[in-house]
Design an enzyme around this catalytic site. Structure first.
Site, PDB file in Angstrom:
ATOM      1  N   ARG A 154     -19.299   6.389  -5.969  1.00 31.48           N
ATOM      2  CA  ARG A 154     -18.957   7.456  -7.041  1.00 31.48           C
ATOM      3  C   ARG A 154     -17.341   7.174  -7.100  1.00 31.48           C
ATOM      4  O   ARG A 154     -16.728   7.339  -8.444  1.00 31.48           O
ATOM      5  CB  ARG A 154     -19.359   8.856  -6.846  1.00 31.48           C
ATOM      6  CG  ARG A 154     -20.705   9.153  -6.788  1.00 31.48           C
ATOM      7  CD  ARG A 154     -21.129  10.430  -6.575  1.00 31.48           C
ATOM      8  NE  ARG A 154     -20.574  11.194  -7.690  1.00 31.48           N
ATOM      9  CZ  ARG A 154     -20.730  12.435  -8.105  1.00 31.48           C
ATOM     10  NH1 ARG A 154     -21.575  13.163  -7.453  1.00 31.48           N
ATOM     11  NH2 ARG A 154     -20.065  13.046  -9.094  1.00 31.48           N
ATOM     12  N   ASP A 164      -9.357  16.688  -0.969  1.00 27.22           N
ATOM     13  CA  ASP A 164     -10.017  15.643  -1.230  1.00 27.22           C
ATOM     14  C   ASP A 164      -9.704  14.566   0.095  1.00 27.22           C
ATOM     15  O   ASP A 164     -10.242  13.606   0.176  1.00 27.22           O
ATOM     16  CB  ASP A 164      -9.709  14.740  -2.426  1.00 27.22           C
ATOM     17  CG  ASP A 164     -10.404  15.481  -3.464  1.00 27.22           C
ATOM     18  OD1 ASP A 164     -10.114  15.141  -4.643  1.00 27.22           O
ATOM     19  OD2 ASP A 164     -11.077  16.357  -3.229  1.00 27.22           O
ATOM     20  N   ARG A 188     -19.057  25.363  -7.691  1.00 27.98           N
ATOM     21  CA  ARG A 188     -18.188  24.911  -8.502  1.00 27.98           C
ATOM     22  C   ARG A 188     -18.472  25.571 -10.017  1.00 27.98           C
ATOM     23  O   ARG A 188     -18.789  24.920 -11.039  1.00 27.98           O
ATOM     24  CB  ARG A 188     -18.505  23.204  -8.548  1.00 27.98           C
ATOM     25  CG  ARG A 188     -18.744  22.506  -7.394  1.00 27.98           C
ATOM     26  CD  ARG A 188     -17.378  22.401  -6.878  1.00 27.98           C
ATOM     27  NE  ARG A 188     -16.329  21.619  -7.148  1.00 27.98           N
ATOM     28  CZ  ARG A 188     -16.343  20.183  -7.474  1.00 27.98           C
ATOM     29  NH1 ARG A 188     -17.252  19.647  -6.866  1.00 27.98           N
ATOM     30  NH2 ARG A 188     -15.372  19.547  -8.107  1.00 27.98           N
ATOM     31  N   CYS A 205     -22.680  21.378  -6.833  1.00 23.76           N
ATOM     32  CA  CYS A 205     -22.777  20.407  -5.727  1.00 23.76           C
ATOM     33  C   CYS A 205     -22.858  20.596  -4.749  1.00 23.76           C
ATOM     34  O   CYS A 205     -22.455  21.500  -3.927  1.00 23.76           O
ATOM     35  CB  CYS A 205     -21.869  19.280  -6.623  1.00 23.76           C
ATOM     36  SG  CYS A 205     -20.300  19.610  -5.595  1.00 23.76           S
ATOM     37  N   LYS A 214      -9.697   7.603 -10.399  1.00 22.93           N
ATOM     38  CA  LYS A 214     -10.941   8.186 -11.004  1.00 22.93           C
ATOM     39  C   LYS A 214     -10.570   9.336 -11.826  1.00 22.93           C
ATOM     40  O   LYS A 214     -11.132   9.798 -12.682  1.00 22.93           O
ATOM     41  CB  LYS A 214     -12.029   8.393  -9.887  1.00 22.93           C
ATOM     42  CG  LYS A 214     -13.083   9.438 -10.301  1.00 22.93           C
ATOM     43  CD  LYS A 214     -14.191   9.420  -9.063  1.00 22.93           C
ATOM     44  CE  LYS A 214     -13.883  10.555  -8.336  1.00 22.93           C
ATOM     45  NZ  LYS A 214     -14.320  11.859  -8.689  1.00 22.93           N
ATOM     46  N   ASN A 215     -10.168  10.353 -10.807  1.00 23.99           N
ATOM     47  CA  ASN A 215      -9.638  11.532 -11.491  1.00 23.99           C
ATOM     48  C   ASN A 215      -8.689  11.724 -12.471  1.00 23.99           C
ATOM     49  O   ASN A 215      -8.453  12.706 -13.081  1.00 23.99           O
ATOM     50  CB  ASN A 215      -9.304  12.774 -10.200  1.00 23.99           C
ATOM     51  CG  ASN A 215     -10.541  13.160  -9.471  1.00 23.99           C
ATOM     52  OD1 ASN A 215     -11.686  12.547  -9.903  1.00 23.99           O
ATOM     53  ND2 ASN A 215     -10.390  13.557  -8.275  1.00 23.99           N
TER      54      ASN A 215
HETATM   55  C1  EPZ Z   1     -10.972  18.540  -9.080  1.00 26.19           C
HETATM   56  O1  EPZ Z   1     -12.225  19.345  -9.380  1.00 26.19           O
HETATM   57  C2  EPZ Z   1     -11.330  17.520  -8.776  1.00 26.19           C
HETATM   58  N1  EPZ Z   1     -12.281  16.673  -9.609  1.00 26.19           N
HETATM   59  C3  EPZ Z   1     -12.049  17.083  -7.351  1.00 26.19           C
HETATM   60  O2  EPZ Z   1     -12.150  16.053  -6.872  1.00 26.19           O
HETATM   61  C4  EPZ Z   1     -11.009  17.895  -6.472  1.00 26.19           C
HETATM   62  O3  EPZ Z   1     -11.690  18.325  -5.183  1.00 26.19           O
HETATM   63  C5  EPZ Z   1     -10.474  19.350  -6.952  1.00 26.19           C
HETATM   64  O4  EPZ Z   1     -10.216  19.195  -8.431  1.00 26.19           O
HETATM   65  C6  EPZ Z   1      -9.565  20.141  -6.251  1.00 26.19           C
HETATM   66  O5  EPZ Z   1      -8.641  19.193  -6.111  1.00 26.19           O
HETATM   67  C7  EPZ Z   1     -11.810  16.144 -10.691  1.00 26.19           C
HETATM   68  O6  EPZ Z   1     -10.607  15.969 -11.210  1.00 26.19           O
HETATM   69  C8  EPZ Z   1     -12.826  15.254 -11.579  1.00 26.19           C
HETATM   70  P1  EPZ Z   1     -10.990  22.783  -9.326  1.00 26.19           P
HETATM   71  P2  EPZ Z   1     -12.358  20.609 -10.178  1.00 26.19           P
HETATM   72  O7  EPZ Z   1     -11.923  23.379 -10.607  1.00 26.19           O
HETATM   73  O8  EPZ Z   1     -11.424  20.579 -11.107  1.00 26.19           O
HETATM   74  C9  EPZ Z   1     -12.728  27.254  -8.434  1.00 26.19           C
HETATM   75  C10 EPZ Z   1     -13.408  14.076  -5.687  1.00 26.19           C
HETATM   76  O9  EPZ Z   1     -13.512  14.174  -4.601  1.00 26.19           O
HETATM   77  N2  EPZ Z   1     -13.181  27.428  -9.848  1.00 26.19           N
HETATM   78  O10 EPZ Z   1      -9.616  22.527  -9.288  1.00 26.19           O
HETATM   79  O11 EPZ Z   1     -13.697  20.666 -10.527  1.00 26.19           O
HETATM   80  C11 EPZ Z   1     -13.394  26.171  -7.590  1.00 26.19           C
HETATM   81  O12 EPZ Z   1     -14.908  26.931  -7.210  1.00 26.19           O
HETATM   82  C12 EPZ Z   1     -13.422  15.587  -6.395  1.00 26.19           C
HETATM   83  O13 EPZ Z   1     -12.805  13.266  -6.538  1.00 26.19           O
HETATM   84  C13 EPZ Z   1     -13.608  28.680 -10.533  1.00 26.19           C
HETATM   85  O14 EPZ Z   1     -13.749  29.517  -9.427  1.00 26.19           O
HETATM   86  O15 EPZ Z   1     -11.889  21.506  -9.073  1.00 26.19           O
HETATM   87  C14 EPZ Z   1     -12.860  25.825  -6.721  1.00 26.19           C
HETATM   88  O16 EPZ Z   1     -13.148  26.714  -5.364  1.00 26.19           O
HETATM   89  C15 EPZ Z   1     -14.262  16.654  -5.463  1.00 26.19           C
HETATM   90  N3  EPZ Z   1     -13.864  28.634 -11.545  1.00 26.19           N
HETATM   91  C16 EPZ Z   1     -11.397  26.066  -6.951  1.00 26.19           C
HETATM   92  O17 EPZ Z   1     -11.504  26.788  -8.217  1.00 26.19           O
HETATM   93  C17 EPZ Z   1     -13.633  27.700 -12.392  1.00 26.19           C
HETATM   94  O18 EPZ Z   1     -14.017  27.877 -13.825  1.00 26.19           O
HETATM   95  C18 EPZ Z   1     -10.835  24.644  -7.489  1.00 26.19           C
HETATM   96  O19 EPZ Z   1     -11.945  23.707  -8.221  1.00 26.19           O
HETATM   97  C19 EPZ Z   1     -13.059  26.593 -11.960  1.00 26.19           C
HETATM   98  C20 EPZ Z   1     -12.713  26.405 -10.773  1.00 26.19           C
END
Ligand code: EPZ
Length: 422
Positions: free
Chosen positions: A398, A306, A122, A117, A23-24
């Site tokens: 999902r 995850d 996020r 979420c 998915k990702n």
């Molecule tokens: C990706 O989410 C995945 N989703 C998530 O999978 C996964 O849990 C996550 O990466 C971590 O591996 C997809 O790839 C579609 P991040 P993402 O930006 O990119 C902070 C699932 O179960 N952050 O890596 O949205 C954020 O708050 C989903 O399939 C900021 O502060 O996660 C978090 O603490 C759930 N500012 C950390 O970074 C930003 O602008 C990591 O978030 C962006 C992120």
């Protein structure tokens, strides 16, 4: 009509399960089709709700697509609207992935802020900060990101490693004028596949798979995509391995890339499990005794957040005290009270959960709260005495394709039922 999942104790699983496309990986690749001059074709695309949501968003922008038998063809030449509306974006925060491509191709777009979420706020501040460095003018008005400007290459340092942040900037930089260097980039396999697909489409990219990625933009020249196959889903694979682990059964996974699972397999081995590997097939061998484990979630190639909930379910059966620290998200322990309803002994202190095992789990009604928490409840339901009913099961749809059929294929007793009218 709301549905719930009824699971009857299924202590012994057996057989094999084929892992679907990731998915990702599919989500950023679908967004990248906005950068294409030709019709884009992907195979091995998982038929899961999040993929359908993103396709609905692209369709709302004016793109056309055909999705059948895991093969997806997208034509974005008909996009005439660059506003990603709240009604769709609010259902899936990964919709933010259209921001970079829309801005790069059209020079302007409006994308609803995804909102938080269940697992955390996020934020997307790092996405926006990077696009501003590339010359975008960005304002936030009434819950929408308004972005405009002609993008030019820039050096970008991400303060935190962000997967979709890295992906958004890689896509934006692909059409920008000049060179973009991303420092502290995410290295997940899904980011790697996005880079490889864009490189095949004509973008010069260096440092693929490292934390420093350099992209030489085409200065507005659209990309000619080649047909690509989505990589297997490492988290789905880890979840089915966890099903074998928690029931202490020998099961075989087909269509996996084992090297993507190293961070996960290491922890399974620490708990006493072992594996047989043959090309794209992986078999988990039961542990003589399930050992307790210490886990800290980190970015790839470390142990993935995850898989945190799934390992917590297994840890309820380990002989001793396990410690799990969640470092990526601020609220990713919502499966804990639900597991405790089933008889687990888990306590939380800030970002650290302590699991005392083994505990006998007894079936009960529980609530799914987010995608991966739901899978942890399914795992617990496999070994809980009697029947476990998991409500709000839509979370599972999902990200897990055909999970009931796949689990039944391994011998699990489960079915989807309609919630009775309240
Ligand atoms: C990706 O989410 C995945 N989703 C998530 O999978 C996964 O849990 C996550 O990466 C971590 O591996 C997809 O790839 C579609 P991040 P993402 O930006 O990119 C902070 C699932 O179960 N952050 O890596 O949205 C954020 O708050 C989903 O399939 C900021 O502060 O996660 C978090 O603490 C759930 N500012 C950390 O970074 C930003 O602008 C990591 O978030 C962006 C992120």
């Amino acid at each position: 009509m709301y549905k719930y999942l009824k699971i009857t104790k299924s202590p012994n699983l057996t057989g094999e399960v084929t892992i679907s496309g990731a998915k990702n990986a599919a989500l950023p690749l679908i967004a990248s089709s906005i950068l294409a001059k030709n019709e884009v074709e992907f195979t091995n695309v998982p038929e899961v709700a999040d993929v359908k949501t993103l396709l609905k968003l692209l369709n709302n922008l004016g793109a056309e697509f055909k999705f059948e038998n895991h093969s997806l063809k997208i034509n974005t030449s008909s996009i005439k609207n660059t506003t990603a509306i709240y009604e769709i974006v609010k259902t899936m925060r990964a919709s933010i992935l259209v921001l970079g491509p829309l801005l790069a191709r059209f020079g302007h777009c409006k994308v609803s802020l995804p909102g938080g979420c269940a697992i955390g706020a996020r934020p997307v501040d790092l996405h926006l900060k990077a696009l501003k460095l590339m010359g975008a003018e960005i304002t936030i008005e009434q819950g929408y990101i308004h972005a405009k400007g002609k993008l030019k290459g820039s050096d970008i340092v991400f303060d935190k490693i962000t997967v979709t942040g890295t992906e958004n900037i890689i896509m934006a930089a692909s059409l920008a004028k000049g060179k973009t260097k991303i420092i502290n980039a995410a290295k997940e396999p899904e980011v790697v596949q996005l880079c490889e697909v864009l490189k095949d489409a004509g973008v010069e990219i260096e440092g693929i798979g490292s934390d420093e990625i350099t992209i030489y933009g085409t200065d507005g020249e659209l990309l000619k995509f080649k047909k690509q196959e989505i990589i297997p889903d490492r988290i789905e694979a880890g979840t089915y391995l966890a099903a074998g682990a928690i029931t202490n059964s020998k099961i075989t996974l087909k269509n996996v890339i084992t090297e993507h699972l190293e961070g996960i397999l290491t922890k399974f081995k620490e708990m006493g499990f072992s594996f047989e590997e043959d090309k794209k097939t992986l078999t988990i061998i039961p542990a003589k005794k399930i050992e307790p484990v210490k886990i800290i979630t980190t970015e790839y190639p470390g142990f993935p957040t995850d898989m945190q909930a799934q390992f917590m379910a297994i840890a309820t059966q380990a002989e001793g005290m396990s410690i799990i620290e969640e470092r990526l998200f601020e609220n990713r322990f919502m499966h804990v009270p639900e597991l405790n309803r089933l008889g687990a002994n888990i306590s939380i202190n800030g970002k650290v959960a302590t699991i005392i095992g083994p505990t006998k789990l007894i079936g009960a009604d529980v609530m799914a709260t987010d995608l991966r928490a739901s899978s942890a409840l399914v795992l617990a339901g496999l070994i809980a005495e009697g029947e476990t009913n998991i409500h709000r099961i839509y979370h599972l749809f999902r990200g897990y394709e055909n999970f009931v059929e796949k689990f039944k294929g391994l011998g699990a007793k489960m079915e989807i039922l309609n919630e009775p009218n309240p």
